[in-house]
Design a protein around this motif. Structure first.
Motif, short mmCIF file in Angstrom:
data_model
loop_
_atom_site.label_atom_id
_atom_site.label_comp_id
_atom_site.label_asym_id
_atom_site.label_seq_id
_atom_site.Cartn_x
_atom_site.Cartn_y
_atom_site.Cartn_z
N THR A 38 -16.08 5.05 0.46
CA THR A 38 -17.19 4.41 -0.25
C THR A 38 -17.38 5.02 -1.64
OG1 THR A 38 -18.80 5.95 0.71
CG2 THR A 38 -18.42 3.88 1.89
N VAL A 39 -17.98 4.22 -2.52
CA VAL A 39 -18.43 4.66 -3.84
C VAL A 39 -19.87 4.19 -4.00
CG1 VAL A 39 -18.17 4.40 -6.33
CG2 VAL A 39 -16.14 4.61 -4.90
N ASP A 40 -20.78 5.10 -4.25
CA ASP A 40 -22.21 4.77 -4.36
C ASP A 40 -22.69 4.01 -3.13
OD1 ASP A 40 -22.26 5.97 -6.85
OD2 ASP A 40 -21.90 4.10 -7.93
N GLY A 41 -22.16 4.34 -1.96
CA GLY A 41 -22.58 3.72 -0.71
C GLY A 41 -21.91 2.41 -0.38
N SER A 42 -21.09 1.87 -1.29
CA SER A 42 -20.41 0.60 -1.04
C SER A 42 -18.95 0.84 -0.70
CB SER A 42 -20.51 -0.30 -2.28
OG SER A 42 -21.86 -0.60 -2.58
N SER A 43 -18.44 0.07 0.25
CA SER A 43 -17.07 0.25 0.71
C SER A 43 -16.06 -0.13 -0.36
CB SER A 43 -16.82 -0.62 1.95
OG SER A 43 -15.46 -0.56 2.34
N THR A 56 -12.92 10.27 -9.87
CA THR A 56 -11.81 9.61 -10.55
C THR A 56 -11.92 9.82 -12.06
OG1 THR A 56 -13.02 7.53 -10.73
CG2 THR A 56 -11.71 7.85 -8.76
N LEU A 57 -10.85 10.28 -12.68
CA LEU A 57 -10.83 10.43 -14.13
C LEU A 57 -10.06 9.29 -14.79
CD1 LEU A 57 -10.26 14.27 -14.54
CD2 LEU A 57 -12.38 12.99 -14.21
N LYS A 58 -9.60 8.37 -13.98
CA LYS A 58 -8.90 7.18 -14.47
C LYS A 58 -9.33 6.00 -13.60
CE LYS A 58 -4.21 5.42 -15.34
NZ LYS A 58 -2.76 5.76 -15.30
N LYS A 59 -9.60 4.89 -14.22
CA LYS A 59 -10.05 3.70 -13.49
C LYS A 59 -8.96 3.23 -12.53
CE LYS A 59 -11.74 -1.02 -14.24
NZ LYS A 59 -12.14 -2.00 -15.27
N MET A 60 -9.35 2.92 -11.30
CA MET A 60 -8.42 2.41 -10.31
C MET A 60 -8.72 0.93 -10.06
SD MET A 60 -7.92 5.46 -7.50
CE MET A 60 -9.60 5.35 -6.85
N THR A 61 -7.71 0.10 -10.23
CA THR A 61 -7.89 -1.32 -10.02
C THR A 61 -7.85 -1.66 -8.54
OG1 THR A 61 -5.51 -1.68 -10.28
CG2 THR A 61 -6.86 -1.90 -12.24
N LEU A 62 -8.30 -2.84 -8.22
CA LEU A 62 -8.25 -3.34 -6.85
C LEU A 62 -6.79 -3.38 -6.40
CD1 LEU A 62 -10.20 -6.37 -5.48
CD2 LEU A 62 -7.74 -6.25 -5.15
N GLY A 63 -6.53 -2.92 -5.18
CA GLY A 63 -5.16 -2.92 -4.68
C GLY A 63 -4.42 -1.63 -4.89
N THR A 64 -5.08 -0.61 -5.45
CA THR A 64 -4.44 0.69 -5.64
C THR A 64 -4.26 1.39 -4.29
OG1 THR A 64 -5.32 0.97 -7.87
CG2 THR A 64 -4.68 2.96 -6.69
N VAL A 65 -3.08 1.91 -4.05
CA VAL A 65 -2.78 2.56 -2.77
C VAL A 65 -2.75 4.08 -2.95
CG1 VAL A 65 -1.13 2.79 -0.88
CG2 VAL A 65 -1.42 0.58 -2.00
N LEU A 66 -3.55 4.76 -2.16
CA LEU A 66 -3.59 6.22 -2.15
C LEU A 66 -3.20 6.72 -0.76
CD1 LEU A 66 -7.04 6.88 -3.90
CD2 LEU A 66 -4.78 6.85 -4.98
N TYR A 67 -2.53 7.87 -0.73
CA TYR A 67 -2.22 8.52 0.54
C TYR A 67 -2.86 9.90 0.56
CZ TYR A 67 1.36 4.93 1.22
OH TYR A 67 2.02 3.73 1.36
N PHE A 68 -3.23 10.35 1.76
CA PHE A 68 -3.86 11.65 1.95
C PHE A 68 -3.14 12.39 3.07
CE2 PHE A 68 -6.90 8.26 1.05
CZ PHE A 68 -7.40 8.65 -0.17
N THR A 81 -7.43 0.17 -2.07
CA THR A 81 -8.76 -0.14 -2.59
C THR A 81 -9.03 -1.64 -2.57
OG1 THR A 81 -7.95 -0.19 -4.87
CG2 THR A 81 -8.80 1.91 -4.05
N THR A 82 -10.20 -2.01 -2.10
CA THR A 82 -10.62 -3.41 -2.06
C THR A 82 -11.65 -3.70 -3.15
OG1 THR A 82 -12.30 -2.84 -0.42
CG2 THR A 82 -10.18 -3.61 0.41
N ALA A 83 -11.85 -2.75 -4.04
CA ALA A 83 -12.78 -2.91 -5.17
C ALA A 83 -12.30 -2.02 -6.30
CB ALA A 83 -14.21 -2.53 -4.76
N VAL A 84 -12.72 -2.35 -7.52
CA VAL A 84 -12.40 -1.53 -8.68
C VAL A 84 -13.23 -0.24 -8.62
CG1 VAL A 84 -12.54 -1.39 -11.19
CG2 VAL A 84 -11.79 -3.51 -10.11
N VAL A 85 -12.59 0.88 -8.93
CA VAL A 85 -13.29 2.16 -8.99
C VAL A 85 -13.24 2.65 -10.44
CG1 VAL A 85 -13.43 4.53 -8.14
CG2 VAL A 85 -12.61 2.70 -6.63
N GLU A 86 -14.39 2.69 -11.09
CA GLU A 86 -14.45 3.07 -12.50
C GLU A 86 -14.20 4.57 -12.67
OE1 GLU A 86 -14.68 1.02 -14.90
OE2 GLU A 86 -15.32 -0.81 -13.88
N ALA A 87 -13.65 4.94 -13.81
CA ALA A 87 -13.47 6.34 -14.14
C ALA A 87 -14.82 7.04 -14.19
CB ALA A 87 -12.75 6.49 -15.48
#
Length: 430
Positions: free
Chosen positions: A119-124, A61-73, A97-103
């Motif tokens: 997951t990020v760093d092993g955490s969901s 991620t090059l931009k911080k994603m807040t909790l509740g951000t919706v992504l589609y794949f 997303t159920t957690a903040v994902v830092e840039a």
């Protein structure tokens, strides 16, 4: 010279009032093309239940994603329109997303049915959900896209493409390679082998740009023909990364990837593990406009790390820059994991006003009640202390001419170790 700015102080009071009145923070982070970049994928056929899951893909991620951000794949292909989804292999997934994902952090998706995970760093950070029908990454060639909105349909109204990755190979009857980084499988070219038009094919869809937000992993030459890479990952060249530009430069260089040819069966690490530290400062937005006699600048950071100060720079021509004001970081010790808002009014003519703090002190003799005097003094001192975090360059102001109703403006963010990062250039108008 240190000056106190009345407009700045007023802005602080208004901001406080808005917060007290129940202002809400937007949950969804709206991304743009290139805000996410793929770092690895494993499309090899099913592996043993105790081994790595198949259909794994990671992105940074090059931009911080807040909790509740919706992504589609999706792994559907594009040729003037999106190929139809089917029941088993071509479809879409969603993630809230159920957690903040830092840039600067790396997300890994596991899309093995029954083992969906993000997951990020092993955490969901949430669980991917199949949008009927589900997708399946093909080891004989495929593509993978991240997008937002559109109701989960990449061709839906308002859909925004964020990132694309391609690992398919198309070649002519003489085995000359047709697939390229410029437009992937070049499905619109004259004489294109019709037999290759399948679920593995795709051109780069509108909204994505080759080498910036769309990436072709390349093809493996066997000595007589080409085959695709069914798994690959970024090798971490150039880490640690000072900023998003450094990450982009490293990740989008195919020479920095380890690739596994189809049928090889070699293990590949997804996620790569090369992104363990959040980027220093995530600048979310910057806006500027010229009001009567002043330049109003507002900006928000989503996160800050080791940040010392911001310098507002302006120019008449967009080439020669003058530092107008310096604003200290609001983050404690220069570090913050929550959004911070900044607002600054730079006077473009005359002398900077003394501000409400001093004006309030002048009112003291007219106030008779002791509690009102004490309250007014505390309020004035707090405002003066807050406003003292900015410094104005009066000599620089005199060199600028805003009479034509516009100025070029940019923001320089400076770390405690002396590194400087610049925002985009903005044309401020009346």
């Amino acid at each position: 010279m240190l000056k106190i700015n009345y407009s700045k102080c007023t802005g602080l009071v208004l901001s406080l009032a808005l917060l007290l009145c129940g202002g809400k923070i937007k949950a969804q982070t709206d991304l743009a093309a290139g805000d996410l970049l793929f770092t690895g994928y494993d499309a090899q056929p099913g592996i043993t239940a105790s081994g790595p899951r198949f259909d794994r893909i990671s992105f940074v991620t090059l931009k911080k994603m807040t909790l509740g951000t919706v992504l589609y794949f999706t792994d559907r292909g594009y040729k003037g329109g999106w190929f139809a989804a089917n029941n088993n292999t071509e479809g879409s997934m969603s993630l809230t997303t159920t957690a903040v994902v830092e840039a600067g952090k790396e997300v890994v998706l596991t899309l093995t049915p029954g083992f969906y995970a993000a997951t990020v760093d092993g955490s969901s950070i949430g669980t991917p959900v199949a949008v009927s029908p589900r997708l399946s990454m093909g080891n004989t060639g495929d593509q993978f896209f991240i997008f937002q909105k559109g109701g989960g349909d990449p061709g839906g109204v308002g859909a925004v493409m964020i990132a694309g990755l391609h690992w398919n190979v198309v070649q002519s009857g003489s085995f000359a390679l047709i697939t390229s980084s410029a437009d992937w499988d070049n499905l619109n070219m004259a004489g294109h082998p019709s037999s290759t038009l399948s679920t593995t094919n795709s051109n780069i869809p509108p909204g994505l740009v080759a080498g910036q937000s769309a990436f072709f992993i390349g093809a493996h030459y066997t000595g007589s023909s080409y085959i695709n890479y069914e798994a690959a990952n970024f090798n971490g060249a150039g880490k640690p990364y000072a900023d998003a530009a450094a990450i982009r430069s490293a990740v989008l260089n195919v020479a920095n990837w380890s690739r596994v040819p189809s049928g090889n069966g070699a293990a590949v690490t997804v996620p790569t593990g090369h992104f363990t530290t959040a980027l220093p400062v995530t600048l979310h937005s910057v806006s500027a406009k010229l009001n009567a006699g002043s330049l109003q600048l507002d900006w928000r950071t989503l996160s800050e790390a080791n940040c010392d100060r911001f310098v507002v720079e302006a120019s008449n021509d967009g080439r020669s820059w003058i530092a107008l004001a310096t604003v200290k970081s609001k983050a404690t010790d220069g570090n913050s994991a929550v959004p911070l808002d900044y607002s600054l009014a730079v006077p473009m003519a005359g002398t900077v006003l003394a501000g409400f703090g001093i004006f309030g002190l002048l009112l003291l003799p007219t106030v008779r009640k002791r509690w009102m005097k004490v309250g007014l003094m505390i309020f004035a001192v707090c405002l003066v202390a807050a406003c003292a975090k900015q410094e104005m360059n009066e000599e620089g102001l005199e060199k600028l001419d805003s009479a034509n109703g516009q100025l070029y403006v940019r923001l320089a963010q400076m770390d405690k170790d002396g590194r400087t990062n610049y925002s985009e250039t903005i044309l401020a108008k009346k």
